[in-house]
Scaffold this active site. Sequence first.
Site, PDB file in Angstrom:
ATOM      1  N   PHE A  15       0.809  -1.108  -0.068  1.00 42.65           N
ATOM      2  CA  PHE A  15      -0.018   0.032  -0.155  1.00 42.65           C
ATOM      3  C   PHE A  15       0.779   1.368  -0.081  1.00 42.65           C
ATOM      4  O   PHE A  15       1.008   2.134  -0.988  1.00 42.65           O
ATOM      5  CB  PHE A  15      -0.993  -0.123   1.137  1.00 42.65           C
ATOM      6  CG  PHE A  15      -1.493   1.164   1.566  1.00 42.65           C
ATOM      7  CD1 PHE A  15      -2.102   2.153   0.659  1.00 42.65           C
ATOM      8  CD2 PHE A  15      -1.385   1.629   2.927  1.00 42.65           C
ATOM      9  CE1 PHE A  15      -2.573   3.429   0.896  1.00 42.65           C
ATOM     10  CE2 PHE A  15      -1.928   2.786   3.502  1.00 42.65           C
ATOM     11  CZ  PHE A  15      -2.721   3.770   2.469  1.00 42.65           C
ATOM     12  N   ASN A  36       7.945  -9.765  -2.109  1.00 48.90           N
ATOM     13  CA  ASN A  36       7.474 -11.303  -2.200  1.00 48.90           C
ATOM     14  C   ASN A  36       6.133 -11.536  -2.274  1.00 48.90           C
ATOM     15  O   ASN A  36       5.768 -12.671  -2.414  1.00 48.90           O
ATOM     16  CB  ASN A  36       8.162 -12.107  -1.146  1.00 48.90           C
ATOM     17  CG  ASN A  36       7.402 -11.954   0.238  1.00 48.90           C
ATOM     18  OD1 ASN A  36       6.620 -10.691   0.456  1.00 48.90           O
ATOM     19  ND2 ASN A  36       7.506 -12.584   1.296  1.00 48.90           N
ATOM     20  N   THR A  39       1.811  -9.767   1.210  1.00 46.49           N
ATOM     21  CA  THR A  39       0.798  -8.917   1.531  1.00 46.49           C
ATOM     22  C   THR A  39       0.701  -7.649   0.333  1.00 46.49           C
ATOM     23  O   THR A  39      -0.281  -7.005  -0.087  1.00 46.49           O
ATOM     24  CB  THR A  39       0.642  -7.993   2.714  1.00 46.49           C
ATOM     25  OG1 THR A  39       2.036  -7.423   2.841  1.00 46.49           O
ATOM     26  CG2 THR A  39       0.525  -9.119   3.738  1.00 46.49           C
ATOM     27  N   TYR A 147       5.014  -8.049  15.615  1.00 46.11           N
ATOM     28  CA  TYR A 147       5.273  -6.786  14.756  1.00 46.11           C
ATOM     29  C   TYR A 147       6.044  -5.845  15.764  1.00 46.11           C
ATOM     30  O   TYR A 147       6.937  -5.206  15.148  1.00 46.11           O
ATOM     31  CB  TYR A 147       3.985  -6.434  14.417  1.00 46.11           C
ATOM     32  CG  TYR A 147       3.854  -5.355  13.273  1.00 46.11           C
ATOM     33  CD1 TYR A 147       4.442  -5.271  12.317  1.00 46.11           C
ATOM     34  CD2 TYR A 147       3.342  -4.139  13.836  1.00 46.11           C
ATOM     35  CE1 TYR A 147       4.604  -4.010  11.356  1.00 46.11           C
ATOM     36  CE2 TYR A 147       3.288  -2.824  13.194  1.00 46.11           C
ATOM     37  CZ  TYR A 147       3.851  -3.096  11.879  1.00 46.11           C
ATOM     38  OH  TYR A 147       4.120  -2.068  10.763  1.00 46.11           O
ATOM     39  N   GLN A 164      28.410   1.277  15.104  1.00 48.87           N
ATOM     40  CA  GLN A 164      29.393   0.406  14.882  1.00 48.87           C
ATOM     41  C   GLN A 164      30.331   0.587  13.459  1.00 48.87           C
ATOM     42  O   GLN A 164      31.438   0.281  13.446  1.00 48.87           O
ATOM     43  CB  GLN A 164      28.930  -1.031  14.824  1.00 48.87           C
ATOM     44  CG  GLN A 164      30.069  -1.968  15.124  1.00 48.87           C
ATOM     45  CD  GLN A 164      29.327  -3.582  15.360  1.00 48.87           C
ATOM     46  OE1 GLN A 164      28.359  -3.554  16.067  1.00 48.87           O
ATOM     47  NE2 GLN A 164      30.133  -4.536  14.911  1.00 48.87           N
ATOM     48  N   HIS A 183      -5.228  -2.735   1.189  1.00 52.80           N
ATOM     49  CA  HIS A 183      -5.873  -4.130   1.216  1.00 52.80           C
ATOM     50  C   HIS A 183      -7.193  -3.848   1.652  1.00 52.80           C
ATOM     51  O   HIS A 183      -7.444  -3.864   2.853  1.00 52.80           O
ATOM     52  CB  HIS A 183      -4.968  -5.101   1.912  1.00 52.80           C
ATOM     53  CG  HIS A 183      -5.310  -6.226   1.282  1.00 52.80           C
ATOM     54  ND1 HIS A 183      -6.560  -7.305   1.553  1.00 52.80           N
ATOM     55  CD2 HIS A 183      -4.713  -7.238   0.380  1.00 52.80           C
ATOM     56  CE1 HIS A 183      -6.204  -8.228   0.910  1.00 52.80           C
ATOM     57  NE2 HIS A 183      -5.252  -8.747   0.313  1.00 52.80           N
TER      58      HIS A 183
END
Length: 321
Positions: A15, A36, A39, A147, A164, A183
């Site tokens: 989205f 991928n 979603t 999440y 680092q 969605h």
Amino acid sequence: MIASKRILITGGAGFIGSHLCERLLKDGHEVLCVDNFFTGRRQNIAHLLDEKRFELLRHDVTFPLYVEVDQIYNLACPASPVHYQFDPVQTTKTSVMGAINMLGLAKRLRKPILQASTSEVYGDPTVHPQVESYWGNVNPIGPRSCYDEGKRCAETLFFDYHRQHKLEIKVIRIFNTYGPRMHPQDGRVVSNFIVQALRGEDITLYGDGLQTRSFCYVDDLASGLVKMMATPSEVTGPINLGNPVEFTMRQLAERILALTDSKSKIVHRPLPQDDPKQRQPNINVAKKILEWEPTVQLEQGLQSTIHYFDNLLRGHQHPIS
């Protein structure tokens, strides 16, 4: 004239990612969209496939990626409870391993990388509105923690790479965002209410409906992402991006009912576990550093979003799936 860059967007068919792809192409850049399609949806970027400066690569960010780019926007991760709770282990891997892989790429290239973090890092906040210095109130073992904690860990990794390896990082925390290409079955409140209203179904309010959210239109958010990437290297964030105007869930439902002229009834359901009662960004840092604040009013943004879903339900766009 801004020099054209080759820009990687992970989660680019999602989205928010698809709108960012559009924005960067409009600005004259080349865009490598990586997704991928867990979603993300191909129809979100179908209209860009013939654009010469746009490239689509199907790839899962939990695996390393070796490409040559000038900037990286890391947006890859399911972002709605329905989707990130479907496979919570994979959600955590996407946030953590995805961050490690994209940070590794940025380190190899010595190029800036932006992390799309989330207001969920604040959990169910005890500070309101939420400021960037607030450490949050997160349940580390609840159903949402895949999440919440995944995104918190990703932020940790970004700042550790910065300290680092002297990597140029940008971290923004996205608050509730809405607009076309959400969605329709992602379980988020704006898409839920609009689809229910257009179908004449009961509008489900969780709890008493007095919990609050702040809603940022997706075009405003994309503008904030671009502004953050353009900041000097010493600007790392985190910086909140969202709309500070607060609405209760009941107010949102009533506004959508009025705009859709729907006869749907409002019904109440139990509040899900760990669902935040309040969510409102303090955007003073974004105003000062990015000279950014939302410009699209809720009514205007809802009308565009309702138009999108109305076409979807009428079959004028790709079917709901």
